[in-house]
Design an enzyme around this catalytic site. Structure first.
Site, PDB file in Angstrom:
ATOM      1  CB  CYS A  65      -0.977   0.020   1.147  1.00 47.33           C
ATOM      2  SG  CYS A  65      -1.906   1.442   1.407  1.00 47.33           S
TER       3      CYS A  65
ATOM      4  CG  HIS B  37      -4.936  -2.229   3.154  1.00 46.14           C
ATOM      5  ND1 HIS B  37      -4.157  -2.937   4.183  1.00 46.14           N
ATOM      6  CD2 HIS B  37      -4.534  -1.061   2.769  1.00 46.14           C
ATOM      7  CE1 HIS B  37      -3.126  -2.168   4.316  1.00 46.14           C
ATOM      8  NE2 HIS B  37      -3.264  -0.875   3.589  1.00 46.14           N
ATOM      9  CD  GLU B  38      -5.473   1.574  -0.042  1.00 40.31           C
ATOM     10  OE1 GLU B  38      -5.190   2.583   0.473  1.00 40.31           O
ATOM     11  OE2 GLU B  38      -4.286   0.534  -0.245  1.00 40.31           O
TER      12      GLU B  38
ATOM     13  CG  HIS C 286      -5.132   3.477   4.935  1.00 38.30           C
ATOM     14  ND1 HIS C 286      -4.411   3.014   6.024  1.00 38.30           N
ATOM     15  CD2 HIS C 286      -4.390   2.533   4.177  1.00 38.30           C
ATOM     16  CE1 HIS C 286      -3.232   2.554   5.731  1.00 38.30           C
ATOM     17  NE2 HIS C 286      -3.272   1.905   4.448  1.00 38.30           N
TER      18      HIS C 286
ATOM     19  CG  HIS D  15       0.256   0.401   6.893  1.00 35.05           C
ATOM     20  ND1 HIS D  15       1.009   1.034   6.210  1.00 35.05           N
ATOM     21  CD2 HIS D  15      -1.102   0.236   6.196  1.00 35.05           C
ATOM     22  CE1 HIS D  15       0.373   1.276   4.778  1.00 35.05           C
ATOM     23  NE2 HIS D  15      -0.692   0.543   4.865  1.00 35.05           N
TER      24      HIS D  15
END
Ligand code: CA
Ligand code: CA
Ligand code: ZN
Ligand code: ZN
Length: 616
Positions: free
Chosen positions: A151, A328-329, A332, A338
């Site tokens: 990432c 995952h994104e 964020h 992370h």
């Protein structure tokens, strides 16, 4: 040349858009789906430069925050690169550049793996976090770790954002361009960009809960997202992209009280998503071609995917799973950083997909730190018993706990203390032949001679056939279902709020308003002197703490070997015999003081109705 070749993709995009226009939406999907990739010159797609030298490794450590935390959130637009514009009198100014001598043989030295001493501590930190021996030497294992797909969000970010910070460019920077026209244009561009940054900052700060310790989070429960029209991937159909993104959002919905909804028309989009290559979508951070970075995201903001990566659907064996990267994104965008922990979806590197990855316990806890835990109420709760035959032919009984609410349901796995992955599901489809919403109550009458499951809604009752997994239309006594409750259970007023079967007494207790009525399954009639007040039959342990009436659900739990009364967001647990043996002052059928449902049963979360039917 490389950049030009990269742009060579554009006519293909235009051609596809044109074909979509003439062929119409549904036909265009075939073009995407069966698209022949031979029109791409794969040789010319830029590849991310491999990290092999100390310089490249040092850049990596700086870029991802291992030397010092990166002020990532401010970087969305502030560092937007403004390229020099061509001067108007270009033909007079331009002259051929002189060639420089360059060695034909690379002057590689033995120092190749020696890192600048000031980076050694950062390198050791990186090695340690990646499960390597912290040698401080750029060895091959470290190079492998640095070259893994990852990432683009730094591993260490500046934590707190300055509130109402004003943007300023350094004097030296603006002075250096003062005399040229390009400089003026550049300043205008920067002025526009700084307004844009300010717009996004205000938008983001408006979403913050000021003064709260969890200020870095969405403060609304419904978060709108959109896959932007200028940012579709070239690799999956638009429908696939949208479905995968919707599923990724749904996976977060299943663990926090946020509803994500795809908004195709509104102006006020919280999370804008796009695919791009190299310089993309007006973003400050360029992508790096095939390999290494696959995506990046900003907290409460946008998500970009590097479309030079080979993104694939969730069932594909090869390539990078768009679902996993999107989950995952989105993490964020929700404010998570992370986490270097095996099993976490927030690991910076791409881990080739296990077929069914899920948010694990600690990912859940991390996001719930910001958004809290789900806190629902339910219309019906029960343990469902099913018979199973072992390979040796013995009959065993298994149970699962179900929570019903409006038109959906969750199965709760008591052993792992969470709902089944992928729940809730619609009642329609999961339970056949019963009303598809607003079930009032469920009862399982289970004695040596009776085994019958009933669902109640309004004035009617349905009997369920667990072997055929559907409601009876007629049972062995030729009784047709649904039946009026008053016919099957004479003397019981309906509709009912809740009901449960007491095995010891062989009574069904029906709850309605402040009253409860017991029904004897042996005599097939109402027990005398009922209805009674709920508070008299099930007295409080603490006189000030009792649900009184309008109970949502009552159920006997095989896990806890006791009965729970459920109302709104609370439950009251019934006193059990062992407790009365050690404390004789406890009342028979007494109710302990209330507790929150979500302190006993975790993460029973709603999802937006638009994604209820979505699954992998
Ligand atoms: Ca890349
Ligand atoms: Ca109910
Ligand atoms: Zn990341
Ligand atoms: Zn970007």
């Amino acid at each position: 040349m490389e950049q030009f070749a990269h742009r060579g993709k554009m006519p293909v995009t235009v051609a596809i858009i044109f074909l979509m226009l003439i062929a119409g939406w549904s036909d265009s999907e075939k073009i995407f789906h069966n698209r022949d990739h031979s029109d791409f010159d794969v040789q010319n797609i830029p590849h991310a430069g491999a990290i092999l030298t100390p310089e490249a490794a040092q850049q990596y450590l700086v870029k991802y925050g291992w030397v010092a935390p990166v002020n990532w959130e401010e970087q969305a637009f502030t560092d937007f690169p403004v390229h020099d514009l061509a001067p108007q009198d270009v033909s007079q100014l331009i002259s051929e550049g002189e060639s420089e001598e360059h060695p034909r043989v690379s002057n590689s030295s033995e120092n190749e793996t020696e890192i600048n001493p000031s980076f050694i501590d950062s390198l050791k930190k990186f090695q340690d976090a990646n499960g390597l021996t912290a040698t401080g030497v750029l060895d091959s294992a470290t190079k492998i770790a640095m070259n893994k797909p990852r990432c683009g969000v730094p591993d260490f970010k500046v934590a707190s954002r300055r509130k109402n910070a004003t943007l300023s460019f350094t004097d030296a920077d603006s002075n250096s361009h003062n005399s040229s026209q390009a400089g003026a244009t550049q300043r205008r561009k920067r002025s526009f960009l700084s307004k844009m940054v300010e717009h996004y900052r205000q938008k983001r700060e408006a979403k913050d809960t000021m003064g709260s310790s969890n200020s870095k989070r969405f403060s609304r429960n419904t978060v709108k997202w959109r896959l932007m029209g200028e940012g579709y991937s070239m690799q999956l159909t638009i429908q696939q992209q949208r479905a995968i993104l919707a599923l990724a959002f749904r996976m977060w919905s299943e663990v926090v009280p946020l509803l994500f909804v795809e908004d195709l028309t509104g102006d006020d989009i919280d999370i804008r998503i796009g695919f791009g290559t190299g310089q993309h979508l007006g973003c400050s951070q360029a992508f790096d071609g095939v390999g290494q970075q696959f995506a990046h995201a900003w907290y409460l903001g946008d998500i970009h995917f590097d479309d030079d990566e080979h993104f694939v659907g969730p069932s594909s064996e090869h390539g990078i799973s768009l679902l996993k990267v999107a989950v995952h994104e989105i993490g964020h965008a929700l404010g998570l950083s992370h986490i270097n922990r095996e099993g976490s979806v927030m690991q910076p590197n791409y881990i080739p997909q296990e077929r069914h990855f899920e948010l694990d316990w600690e990912d859940r806890k991390a996001v719930q730190e910001k958004y809290g835990a789900c806190d629902g109420s339910f219309s019906t709760v029960f343990d469902w018993i099913r018979k199973e035959r072992t390979p040796r032919g013995e009959t065993v009984y298994r149970f699962n706990t179900y929570f019903f609410k409006t038109n959906w349901y969750w199965m709760y796995e008591n052993k792992s203390n969470r709902t089944r992955f992928g729940d809730p599901l619609p009642i329609k489809g999961g339970w056949n032949g019963i009303p598809d919403k607003d079930i009032d109550a469920y009862v399982h009458v289970w004695t040596w001679n009776i085994d019958a499951q009933y669902f109640f809604k309004g004035t009617q009752v349905w009997r369920y056939d667990p072997d055929k997994d559907r409601a009876f239309t007629e049972d062995w006594r030729k009784v047709k279902y649904p039946q009026p409750i008053a016919d099957v259970f004479p003397g019981i007023p309906s509709p009912v709020d809740a009901a449960y079967f007491n095995k010891k007494e062989r009574f069904i207790y029906f709850f309605r308003g402040n009253n409860v009525t017991a029904f004897s399954v042996d005599k097939n009639q109402k027990v005398e002197k009922f209805p009674k007040s709920i508070i008299d039959v099930f007295p409080p342990v603490d006189p000030n703490d009792h649900p009184r009436g309008n109970i949502d659900a009552v159920y006997f739990s095989y896990s806890y070997q006791t009965t729970f009364f459920i109302k709104d967001k609370y439950y009251w647990k019934m006193v059990i015999d062992q407790e009365r043996q050690t404390n004789s002052s406890l009342p028979l059928n007494g109710l302990w003081p209330r507790k929150k449902i979500n302190s006993q049963w975790f993460d029973i979360c709603d999802v937006h109705p638009s994604v209820l039917l979505l699954s992998t």
